[in-house]
Scaffold this motif. Sequence first.
Motif, PDB file in Angstrom:
ATOM      1  N   LEU A   8       0.819  -1.208   0.000  1.00 24.56           N
ATOM      2  CA  LEU A   8       0.000   0.000   0.000  1.00 24.56           C
ATOM      3  C   LEU A   8       0.853   1.259   0.000  1.00 24.56           C
ATOM      4  CD1 LEU A   8      -2.717  -1.057   2.589  1.00 24.56           C
ATOM      5  CD2 LEU A   8      -3.010  -0.769   0.151  1.00 24.56           C
ATOM      6  N   CYS A   9       1.924   1.238   0.827  1.00 24.11           N
ATOM      7  CA  CYS A   9       2.700   2.470   0.974  1.00 24.11           C
ATOM      8  C   CYS A   9       4.020   2.321   0.253  1.00 24.11           C
ATOM      9  CB  CYS A   9       2.952   2.770   2.453  1.00 24.11           C
ATOM     10  SG  CYS A   9       3.988   4.236   2.678  1.00 24.11           S
ATOM     11  N   LYS A  10       4.066   2.869  -0.932  1.00 29.58           N
ATOM     12  CA  LYS A  10       5.363   2.992  -1.588  1.00 29.58           C
ATOM     13  C   LYS A  10       5.317   4.244  -2.453  1.00 29.58           C
ATOM     14  CE  LYS A  10       4.228  -0.069  -5.355  1.00 29.58           C
ATOM     15  NZ  LYS A  10       3.533  -1.276  -5.392  1.00 29.58           N
ATOM     16  N   CYS A  33       6.366   5.491   4.895  1.00 30.63           N
ATOM     17  CA  CYS A  33       7.459   4.711   4.336  1.00 30.63           C
ATOM     18  C   CYS A  33       8.467   5.610   3.637  1.00 30.63           C
ATOM     19  CB  CYS A  33       6.911   3.667   3.360  1.00 30.63           C
ATOM     20  SG  CYS A  33       5.825   4.393   2.125  1.00 30.63           S
ATOM     21  N   ASN A  34       9.603   5.021   3.287  1.00 32.28           N
ATOM     22  CA  ASN A  34      10.669   5.724   2.557  1.00 32.28           C
ATOM     23  C   ASN A  34      11.095   7.017   3.220  1.00 32.28           C
ATOM     24  OD1 ASN A  34       9.657   3.861   0.431  1.00 32.28           O
ATOM     25  ND2 ASN A  34      11.251   4.906  -0.724  1.00 32.28           N
ATOM     26  N   VAL A  35      11.357   6.937   4.520  1.00 30.12           N
ATOM     27  CA  VAL A  35      11.804   8.155   5.214  1.00 30.12           C
ATOM     28  C   VAL A  35      13.255   8.390   4.839  1.00 30.12           C
ATOM     29  CG1 VAL A  35      12.040   9.288   7.437  1.00 30.12           C
ATOM     30  CG2 VAL A  35      10.258   7.575   7.104  1.00 30.12           C
ATOM     31  N   THR A  36      13.562   9.608   4.352  1.00 34.33           N
ATOM     32  CA  THR A  36      14.945   9.934   3.956  1.00 34.33           C
ATOM     33  C   THR A  36      15.550  10.927   4.940  1.00 34.33           C
ATOM     34  OG1 THR A  36      14.236  11.812   2.657  1.00 34.33           O
ATOM     35  CG2 THR A  36      14.318   9.691   1.532  1.00 34.33           C
ATOM     36  N   ASP A  37      16.804  11.262   4.699  1.00 35.82           N
ATOM     37  CA  ASP A  37      17.481  12.199   5.591  1.00 35.82           C
ATOM     38  C   ASP A  37      17.018  13.637   5.381  1.00 35.82           C
ATOM     39  OD1 ASP A  37      20.645  10.450   5.468  1.00 35.82           O
ATOM     40  OD2 ASP A  37      19.048  10.461   6.989  1.00 35.82           O
ATOM     41  N   ARG A  38      16.286  13.855   4.291  1.00 38.37           N
ATOM     42  CA  ARG A  38      15.949  15.200   3.835  1.00 38.37           C
ATOM     43  C   ARG A  38      15.199  16.017   4.869  1.00 38.37           C
ATOM     44  NH1 ARG A  38      14.380  19.387   3.439  1.00 38.37           N
ATOM     45  NH2 ARG A  38      13.592  20.608   1.716  1.00 38.37           N
ATOM     46  N   VAL A  39      14.239  15.847   5.457  1.00 41.09           N
ATOM     47  CA  VAL A  39      13.387  14.726   5.793  1.00 41.09           C
ATOM     48  C   VAL A  39      12.196  14.647   4.836  1.00 41.09           C
ATOM     49  CG1 VAL A  39      11.817  13.953   7.627  1.00 41.09           C
ATOM     50  CG2 VAL A  39      14.010  14.973   8.192  1.00 41.09           C
ATOM     51  N   SER A  40      12.022  13.546   4.176  1.00 40.54           N
ATOM     52  CA  SER A  40      10.809  13.395   3.364  1.00 40.54           C
ATOM     53  C   SER A  40      10.362  11.954   3.432  1.00 40.54           C
ATOM     54  CB  SER A  40      11.100  13.788   1.916  1.00 40.54           C
ATOM     55  OG  SER A  40      11.970  12.863   1.318  1.00 40.54           O
ATOM     56  N   PHE A  41       9.068  11.751   3.270  1.00 45.08           N
ATOM     57  CA  PHE A  41       8.541  10.374   3.319  1.00 45.08           C
ATOM     58  C   PHE A  41       7.199  10.356   2.609  1.00 45.08           C
ATOM     59  CE2 PHE A  41       5.577  11.776   6.490  1.00 45.08           C
ATOM     60  CZ  PHE A  41       6.267  12.669   7.281  1.00 45.08           C
ATOM     61  N   TRP A  42       6.759   9.143   2.347  1.00 46.55           N
ATOM     62  CA  TRP A  42       5.429   8.968   1.765  1.00 46.55           C
ATOM     63  C   TRP A  42       4.489   8.444   2.843  1.00 46.55           C
ATOM     64  CZ3 TRP A  42       4.046   9.894  -3.363  1.00 46.55           C
ATOM     65  CH2 TRP A  42       5.115  10.262  -4.205  1.00 46.55           C
ATOM     66  N   PHE A  43       3.227   8.824   2.742  1.00 45.82           N
ATOM     67  CA  PHE A  43       2.281   8.217   3.697  1.00 45.82           C
ATOM     68  C   PHE A  43       0.999   7.897   2.959  1.00 45.82           C
ATOM     69  CE2 PHE A  43      -1.191  11.176   4.614  1.00 45.82           C
ATOM     70  CZ  PHE A  43      -0.724  12.350   4.076  1.00 45.82           C
TER      71      PHE A  43
END
Lengths: 224, 611
Positions: free
Chosen positions: A19-21, A78-88
């Motif tokens: 579901l979360c990608k 998911c896909n938490v990066t150092d940026r900080v960014s992620f998908w939900f």
Amino acid sequence: MLRASLLILSVVAIAHAELCKPDAQNAFKVRISIKTALGDNAYAWDATEEYLFKAMVAFAMRRYSSKSRTQISNVLLCNVTDRVSFWFVVTDSSKNVTTVPGSEVEAAIRMNRNRINNAFLLSDKTLQFLKITSTLSPPVEPSTPVWLIVFGVVVCLSVAGIVFLIVSGIQKHKKKNKESTERENLEEKVEVTLENGIPCEALDLKAGHINGVFAADDERFTSL
Amino acid sequence: LSAAPEIPKEDGRPKWDNKFQYILSCIGFAVGLGNVWRFPYLCQIHGGGAFLIPYFIALVFEGIPLLHLELALGQCLRKGSIGAWNTISPYLGGVGVGSWVVSVLVSLYYNTVLTWVMWYFINSFQEPLPWSVCPLNENRTGFNEECYESTAVNYFWYRKTLNITPDIAESGTLQWWLILCLATCWAIVYLCTIRGIETTGKAIYVTAIFPYLVLTIFLIQGLTLPGATDGLIYLFTPNLNTLKNPRVWLDAATQIFFSLSLAFGGLIAFASYNPTKNDCEKDAVTVAIVNSMTSLYASIPVFSVLGFKATTAYWDCLDRNIISIINEFDLPEESIMRQNYTSWISFLNSSYPEKIAGLKLKSCNLQEFLDQSVSGTGLAFIVFTQAIILMPGSQAWAILFFIMLFSLGLSSMFGNIEGVFTPLLELRIIPKSAPKELLSGIICLISFLIALCFTLGSGSYWIDIFDRYGGSVPLLVIAFFEVIGVAYTYKIKRFSKDVEWMTGRKLNLYWHITWRFISPLLLLIVFMAFVTLQMQKPPSYTAWNPKYEGFPMKEEKVYPPWVQAICVLLAALPCVCVPLVALFHLVKQKLRSKDPSIVPPEVFSCQGANS
């Protein structure tokens, strides 16, 4: 028993991963710029902050629709990066494997954007939901435009100055006229002592002319 | 019936309260908007510090001699421009009339520039400044399109202030806010010039000194801004190669000439209120040097602020690129800073060239931002206002800046109005019993009504025309005839005797040489070069047209024929006065020469001026 629970967990994990990608259906990318917003007071983004985020999204869903039964566990990150960014993505609480339509999530977030921003001490620019545009607030306009007030002050001052100068000019003119007429009166009194432009003191009888008419009469009298 | 015997100097002519007032008025007249927004620009485009060389040469051989000539003339003859030249020789009366016409033309449009300054001033009291944000469009989904494509500052100037039309032929409508400001400006001018030098003499204490205070404040503030040193180094680094270009020498000569406000008749009018025994030579040198020093002094804060603006723009460019890169590669915040930007870029370019190319990063070059040079209204209303938004406490800086511009312009307006007022007063246009206030009121009212044309949508195009054609070529012609008239008609020998009587010293050889040969020759060369340069390109202008493909660049357009005719008329009208009046007197003389009882014109001299 253990194997069953492991199996259920793995199914759930796989389902969640499905579901979360990135670019999944009904998923949104979030970009957070904490250091830009807070500078030295920046906090670190860790699992607890993620928990707060999930809570805020669930809160937004519940606020948006009273029928919603969204739990914190329904919000998947998911896909938490150092940026900080992620998908939900928000899963449906009633049916576990489907996601809530993106339009609903978007509407819910938009409605409660302010609350979500404040929870993280961020703003629309530093907590970006990449597909959700924020409505622009109109600039604050006072009832009377400020420039009219300032303009009024300037106009009043200059008109007052002009009136003052004109009035004082007229007064000075009147005073000068009065003074000059007084001076003329004084000069006339002085001129009383002038006979045809010749001061009386300077009149020299020797230099005078003898008027023939009177002289004739004089001779007549003395001859008697 | 005559009363008291006639005492010289008690001829009822108004006089200055003290010498300082006179000097301050001359300085205020000379120091104007051009010192702030033209000189720094010229310095920048003509090789920085190297420009000072032709500038000072022009000052010594053209500026100071002409200034001394005008001041000595006015002081000796004790009349305004028309009366003074009529006294020197009736054939030269046209020079005075030409000066008067130029003063009228310049007063008309100069006050409209002050109107714009006043509009910005009264808008500076808002928070946030109205030129810092774009207004929203009708359905509040985004910003106004015209504003979004250009900048908020451009939008405020071209749309909210001027409401400019895309073409000079389209007049547009009268802008009511500009009419209000124009009326206020003329009211303020009337307030200050209501009784001639009696009132301007008091007002000049404020309007001439205040700009120096503000310039000092801006100097201190400007030097503390980041990037100020870059701007100053860029301004003053001399590039001696530019001196080979004759254009530089021409610009220096014209800048000195126009900056000292020569040939307007205003200086003659100011000097005519002096007592005759006054050292006009020292006055002339003082005024000229103060004017040049002010130009230099003003260019320091201007260039500090411009350097600051260029640096901020450069940093913004870098920051935008950094954000794009960080977002694309999901790198942590503050991993790429401005300092290590170049090393990161080269690293990323080698590892992921397609991704970098896909980002379409703008190349950020500080030199490029510094090179964006503007002069005139663009400097004040677009570039400077943008820089002010970036400073902390922008309202205060904006208010100070626009009051300063207003004072600078107002003190120059006093000289212009005096150049119009004094000759009219002497020509006895109104009866002697009528108060002076009436004449100044009539002048201000008529000027206001005519200047309403400049508040139309196309008004700023017309002001450019008036500035380029009415306020440039005629002045050169009139100044040339002034010098020739004094040097060869009045004769330098007589004039030097007059000046010696006034100053109490023998006239220096320097004045003899410059008045007789160097200044007229220089003026002739400058005039020829100036006209040739204007003729080379067809008269064109740049228009602000939102529908232009290259918008926000301005569209280059050619003047229609009827506008070109007006340009020629503006330039020719003051110049043609000179031969016309000479011709008129020649014809009158020819008709009178048939009459045997001709009276030879009396020989005039300064000493006998008051008897």
